[in-house]
Design a protein around this motif. Sequence first.
Motif, PDB file in Angstrom:
ATOM      1  N   GLY A   9      46.478  53.318  33.749  1.00  7.81           N
ATOM      2  CA  GLY A   9      45.101  53.015  34.121  1.00  7.81           C
ATOM      3  C   GLY A   9      44.306  54.276  34.380  1.00  7.81           C
ATOM      4  O   GLY A   9      44.522  55.310  33.735  1.00  7.81           O
ATOM      5  N   ILE A  60      40.330  56.773  40.677  1.00  7.84           N
ATOM      6  CA  ILE A  60      38.902  56.691  40.992  1.00  7.84           C
ATOM      7  C   ILE A  60      38.157  57.975  40.619  1.00  7.84           C
ATOM      8  O   ILE A  60      36.933  57.982  40.486  1.00  7.84           O
ATOM      9  CB  ILE A  60      38.658  56.362  42.481  1.00  7.84           C
ATOM     10  CG1 ILE A  60      39.301  57.412  43.388  1.00  7.84           C
ATOM     11  CG2 ILE A  60      39.169  54.977  42.810  1.00  7.84           C
ATOM     12  CD1 ILE A  60      38.940  57.235  44.851  1.00  7.84           C
ATOM     13  N   THR A  91      42.151  51.872  39.112  1.00  9.85           N
ATOM     14  CA  THR A  91      42.289  50.599  38.404  1.00  9.85           C
ATOM     15  C   THR A  91      43.461  50.712  37.447  1.00  9.85           C
ATOM     16  O   THR A  91      43.495  51.629  36.607  1.00  9.85           O
ATOM     17  CB  THR A  91      41.010  50.253  37.634  1.00  9.85           C
ATOM     18  OG1 THR A  91      39.919  50.137  38.567  1.00  9.85           O
ATOM     19  CG2 THR A  91      41.163  48.938  36.888  1.00  9.85           C
ATOM     20  N   TYR A  92      44.412  49.770  37.544  1.00  8.19           N
ATOM     21  CA  TYR A  92      45.661  49.918  36.814  1.00  8.19           C
ATOM     22  C   TYR A  92      46.215  48.574  36.316  1.00  8.19           C
ATOM     23  O   TYR A  92      45.763  47.505  36.721  1.00  8.19           O
ATOM     24  CB  TYR A  92      46.744  50.523  37.733  1.00  8.19           C
ATOM     25  CG  TYR A  92      46.388  51.814  38.392  1.00  8.19           C
ATOM     26  CD1 TYR A  92      46.443  53.007  37.698  1.00  8.19           C
ATOM     27  CD2 TYR A  92      46.016  51.851  39.745  1.00  8.19           C
ATOM     28  CE1 TYR A  92      46.137  54.216  38.321  1.00  8.19           C
ATOM     29  CE2 TYR A  92      45.705  53.047  40.365  1.00  8.19           C
ATOM     30  CZ  TYR A  92      45.766  54.234  39.647  1.00  8.19           C
ATOM     31  OH  TYR A  92      45.462  55.407  40.266  1.00  8.19           O
ATOM     32  N   THR A  93      47.271  48.724  35.491  1.00  2.00           N
ATOM     33  CA  THR A  93      48.238  47.651  35.266  1.00  2.00           C
ATOM     34  C   THR A  93      49.609  48.228  35.605  1.00  2.00           C
ATOM     35  O   THR A  93      49.834  49.439  35.478  1.00  2.00           O
ATOM     36  CB  THR A  93      48.239  47.139  33.813  1.00  2.00           C
ATOM     37  OG1 THR A  93      48.542  48.229  32.929  1.00  2.00           O
ATOM     38  CG2 THR A  93      46.907  46.513  33.450  1.00  2.00           C
ATOM     39  N   ALA A 132      45.240  43.468  35.312  1.00  2.00           N
ATOM     40  CA  ALA A 132      44.574  44.678  35.795  1.00  2.00           C
ATOM     41  C   ALA A 132      44.112  44.471  37.240  1.00  2.00           C
ATOM     42  O   ALA A 132      43.625  43.401  37.597  1.00  2.00           O
ATOM     43  CB  ALA A 132      43.389  45.011  34.899  1.00  2.00           C
ATOM     44  N   PHE A 133      44.296  45.489  38.075  1.00  2.00           N
ATOM     45  CA  PHE A 133      43.879  45.403  39.472  1.00  2.00           C
ATOM     46  C   PHE A 133      43.236  46.719  39.894  1.00  2.00           C
ATOM     47  O   PHE A 133      43.543  47.788  39.354  1.00  2.00           O
ATOM     48  CB  PHE A 133      45.069  45.077  40.387  1.00  2.00           C
ATOM     49  CG  PHE A 133      46.142  46.137  40.396  1.00  2.00           C
ATOM     50  CD1 PHE A 133      46.136  47.149  41.351  1.00  2.00           C
ATOM     51  CD2 PHE A 133      47.169  46.128  39.449  1.00  2.00           C
ATOM     52  CE1 PHE A 133      47.131  48.130  41.363  1.00  2.00           C
ATOM     53  CE2 PHE A 133      48.154  47.110  39.446  1.00  2.00           C
ATOM     54  CZ  PHE A 133      48.132  48.106  40.409  1.00  2.00           C
ATOM     55  N   SER A 134      42.326  46.646  40.852  1.00  2.00           N
ATOM     56  CA  SER A 134      41.677  47.834  41.409  1.00  2.00           C
ATOM     57  C   SER A 134      42.037  47.936  42.881  1.00  2.00           C
ATOM     58  O   SER A 134      42.116  46.919  43.589  1.00  2.00           O
ATOM     59  CB  SER A 134      40.157  47.752  41.253  1.00  2.00           C
ATOM     60  OG  SER A 134      39.792  47.764  39.884  1.00  2.00           O
ATOM     61  N   ASP A 191      41.343  50.510  46.464  1.00  2.00           N
ATOM     62  CA  ASP A 191      40.566  51.587  47.065  1.00  2.00           C
ATOM     63  C   ASP A 191      41.439  52.498  47.917  1.00  2.00           C
ATOM     64  O   ASP A 191      42.588  52.170  48.242  1.00  2.00           O
ATOM     65  CB  ASP A 191      39.446  51.007  47.936  1.00  2.00           C
ATOM     66  CG  ASP A 191      38.388  50.294  47.112  1.00  2.00           C
ATOM     67  OD1 ASP A 191      38.173  50.721  45.955  1.00  2.00           O
ATOM     68  OD2 ASP A 191      37.804  49.312  47.609  1.00  2.00           O
TER      69      ASP A 191
END
Length: 247
Positions: free
Chosen positions: A68, A71, A95-97, A121-123, A125
């Motif tokens: 991914g 930031i 943001t990755y898989t 996919a998820f982000s 912080d």
Amino acid sequence: MKRLTTIILSLAALSLCACQHDRDEQPVADGPATIVLSLDDAQVFTELHTRAEAPVADLSKYSFTLSGTTISGAVVTDLVLDVAADGTAQVNAGTYTLTADNHEEANRGNGRPWYRGTSEAFSIDVNETQSVAITLGKPKNARLTMAVDESFSSLYESPVLTLSDGERSITLHSTEEDCYFVIPASGALAYTITASALAGSHATDMPHSTGYVDVQAGYNTTITLKANPATGVIIPVADGNYSGTFD
């Protein structure tokens, strides 16, 4: 005087805009975050035509790779991730898989079911903790076992079944053993069968019987050894189904 004041105010405004622009151009700094992983929905084959879904408890048998963008905009490709026994792992916010794979473990010894899955996919912080689930689905390799028909056992004893995909070979000496293979490009495994003739039977020792058996991912294939009662010729019969324990 009024004109001078106007010039001073204009210069101040330009300076303020420049400072604001400089702040906007400053890169976003990467920072740590924590994911909590769960491997859900591994389809466990337990009884004939029956599949049950269960979470994976031992994560140490899997490798995990992250792909991914952080930031700050740095690209991450197949980064090997250190996942603790409790499923936690440290990452940079972004943001990755996330992909889980037990291919190496699945090919160790006689093998075991091979699972591979990738998360949505998820982000995440900076300083955030987030759960990430990976659905593994059914096994991606094949399970094989040996069975002996009465027509075979009345003529032969001590059968030995060797299976090969061209690179890896496994030998089964009893009906209590099983083995697992990744599906080769041909979709078939080569087999060799040897057996000793029973004393008093009209059969002679069978040095080897060879052939190929088709296999499918997620299926158990049983190779049943039969023999022609008149000639004693060994007849392997392959039966692919969901029988046996596939977990």
